[in-house]
Design a protein around this motif. Structure first.
Motif, PDB file in Angstrom:
ATOM      1  N   THR A  99       0.837  -1.210   0.000  1.00 23.52           N
ATOM      2  CA  THR A  99       0.000   0.000   0.000  1.00 23.52           C
ATOM      3  C   THR A  99       0.865   1.250   0.000  1.00 23.52           C
ATOM      4  N   ASP A 100       0.285   2.334  -0.505  1.00 18.52           N
ATOM      5  CA  ASP A 100       0.964   3.630  -0.453  1.00 18.52           C
ATOM      6  C   ASP A 100       0.046   4.651   0.212  1.00 18.52           C
TER       7      ASP A 100
ATOM      8  N   GLN B   3       0.067  -6.728   5.244  1.00 17.26           N
ATOM      9  CA  GLN B   3       0.216  -5.409   4.618  1.00 17.26           C
ATOM     10  C   GLN B   3       1.631  -4.882   4.812  1.00 17.26           C
ATOM     11  N   VAL B   4       2.224  -4.395   3.719  1.00 16.23           N
ATOM     12  CA  VAL B   4       3.565  -3.811   3.772  1.00 16.23           C
ATOM     13  C   VAL B   4       3.561  -2.514   2.959  1.00 16.23           C
ATOM     14  N   GLY B   5       4.619  -1.723   3.117  1.00 13.61           N
ATOM     15  CA  GLY B   5       4.735  -0.483   2.341  1.00 13.61           C
ATOM     16  C   GLY B   5       4.509   0.720   3.210  1.00 13.61           C
ATOM     17  N   GLN B   6       3.579   1.576   2.820  1.00 11.16           N
ATOM     18  CA  GLN B   6       3.282   2.801   3.554  1.00 11.16           C
ATOM     19  C   GLN B   6       1.910   2.719   4.214  1.00 11.16           C
ATOM     20  N   GLU B   7       1.723   3.579   5.204  1.00 10.41           N
ATOM     21  CA  GLU B   7       0.402   3.790   5.797  1.00 10.41           C
ATOM     22  C   GLU B   7      -0.564   4.230   4.701  1.00 10.41           C
TER      23      GLU B   7
ATOM     24  N   LEU C  27       8.909   4.159  -3.033  1.00 10.26           N
ATOM     25  CA  LEU C  27       7.998   3.152  -3.569  1.00 10.26           C
ATOM     26  C   LEU C  27       7.923   3.187  -5.094  1.00 10.26           C
ATOM     27  N   ARG C  28       8.454   4.217  -5.705  1.00  5.98           N
ATOM     28  CA  ARG C  28       8.446   4.283  -7.163  1.00  5.98           C
ATOM     29  C   ARG C  28       9.536   3.402  -7.781  1.00  5.98           C
TER      30      ARG C  28
END
Length: 410
Positions: free
Chosen positions: A313-314, A335-339, A389-390
């Motif tokens: 998620t971003d 879930q991983v990545g950003q809030e 994340l890009r």
């Protein structure tokens, strides 16, 4: 109008310019800021002659602390400023002036870099639209890869799910239908993968039917039915505009041979319920689930997945993207990545062009009652990603290195 809409702190209520809105050239002081992992506003892009270096942290402007300045100049006109996702996505607007008469351009700011604090006088200049687009993308652009799937070198199955729009004529629909068909056909091999990644980067929502279909392929229809029920009830505002909007959905789905049966049934059932309530002069229509059909024996269970499922998620994940996280996490995904972003209990929007012809109002049509996830409550990742994340290749390497811990069995 933006400030009025923002005061509701609701991501499904907004104003937006139409094509008739006059172009307004922006101005900037030679730099734009981003929002760092340390929750500070830092210079993220600059002109060659800018007086501040990349990475310089904003302390204050004209005696106003950085956080308060951002809230006054940006948050007041954007809303939901309590969310880290909003501050991250809109930090680029802090030093981008488009003639808002209700805020003054800062004259001098204090920045910290190289262990010292520096006072910088700002010299505002024109920022042409083409350069503005490039600078904004450099600051906080979101990754948005084409919808599809790939198999990584280590066997990871990576599904790029950058949109859930339900318009049968749109690119999301045209890409998701064959993707889901391919997943169904390849379910046996999919189940053997060492891990599966559901990549929601760039996803702004749309229809939650897509995430449900994907969940049914991965975990099986029986498991999905057991995990659903994230709210007690749904109520719709009964009005001619709402009925017209749902009628358009119904007609679009009916004309699309590849639309899912569930989507078609939902649209028809909702339209019938709204028109029936209107005939009785009821202001609200309470949506109720149809009696569940018996699940065929062959659909009771599916082969279990060999490895974990990760959700990337971003900051921008909202609406139906959040519905996907609700469901997939309930089924055991990590879930991983950003809030994520967040939404209130008001959903499913329609828009209306205002009398000037220059602005449209976007308003929700339904409200959840008793939803388990609260209003404006984001989802926090089990594993937070500190990189860009890009950079898909770096992200893929990072996900492949993650432990399987954090998954919950359905």
């Amino acid at each position: 109008m933006d400030a009025y809409a923002a005061s509701f702190d609701d991501g499904h209520l907004a104003t937006a310019p139409t094509d008739a809105f006059p172009a307004i050239e922006g101005r900037w002081p030679g730099f734009l800021t981003g929002y760092g992992a340390d929750r500070r506003y830092r210079v993220a892009t600059r002109a060659d002659d800018a007086a501040v270096p990349i990475g310089a942290a904003l302390v204050s402007c004209d005696g106003v602390a950085a956080g308060r300045l951002a809230e006054e100049r940006v948050g007041t006109f954007a809303g939901r400023w309590m969310l880290a996702s909003r501050r991250a996505l809109l930090a680029r607007n802090l030093f981008l002036d488009r003639g808002n008469p209700f805020v003054a351009r800062p004259r001098a700011c204090r920045f910290a870099w190289n262990g010292a604090t520096h006072e910088v006088a700002l010299s505002w200049r024109a920022l042409p639209a083409d350069e503005a687009a490039t600078r904004i993308a450099a600051v906080g652009g979101r990754a948005r890869e084409a919808i599809g799937q790939r198999t990584l070198a280590d066997g990871t199955r990576w599904l790029s799910l950058s949109g859930f729009n339900s318009d049968p004529s749109g690119p999301d629909f045209k890409a998701l239908v064959p993707l889901i068909a391919a997943l169904k056909a390849d379910r046996t091999a999919l189940a053997r993968a060492p891990r599966i990644v559901l990549d929601l980067r760039g996803n702004n929502g749309g229809s939650s039917d897509w995430s449900r279909q994907i969940a049914a392929v991965l975990w099986g229809e029986a498991a999905v039915r057991g995990a659903e029920g994230h709210s007690e009830a749904v109520e719709w505002r009964v009005s001619p505009a709402t009925i017209r909007a749902i009628g358009e959905y119904r007609d679009q789905f009916a004309a699309a041979p590849n639309a899912s049966p569930d989507a078609k049934q939902w649209a028809q059932r909702t339209y019938d319920g709204l028109t029936g309530a209107a005939a009785k002069h009821q202001p609200l229509w309470r949506e109720t689930d149809e009696p569940e059909a018996t699940i065929p024996a062959k659909e009771q269970t599916v082969a279990p997945l060999a490895g974990p499922v990760f959700i990337v998620t971003d900051w921008g994940c909202g609406s139906a993207c959040l519905d996907a996280v609700d469901l997939w996490r309930a089924l055991g995904a990590i879930q991983v990545g950003q809030e994520t972003s967040a939404d209130t209990l008001y959903m499913d929007v329609r828009d209306t062009v205002l009398p000037s012809g220059m602005t449209r109002a976007v308003v929700p049509m339904k409200v959840y009652r008793g939803r388990k996830r609260g209003a404006n409550q984001p989802w926090m990742p089990v594993h937070a990603y500190g990189g860009d994340l890009r950079d898909t290749a770096a992200l893929q390497r990072w996900v492949s290195s993650l432990p399987d811990r954090g998954a919950r069995k359905p």
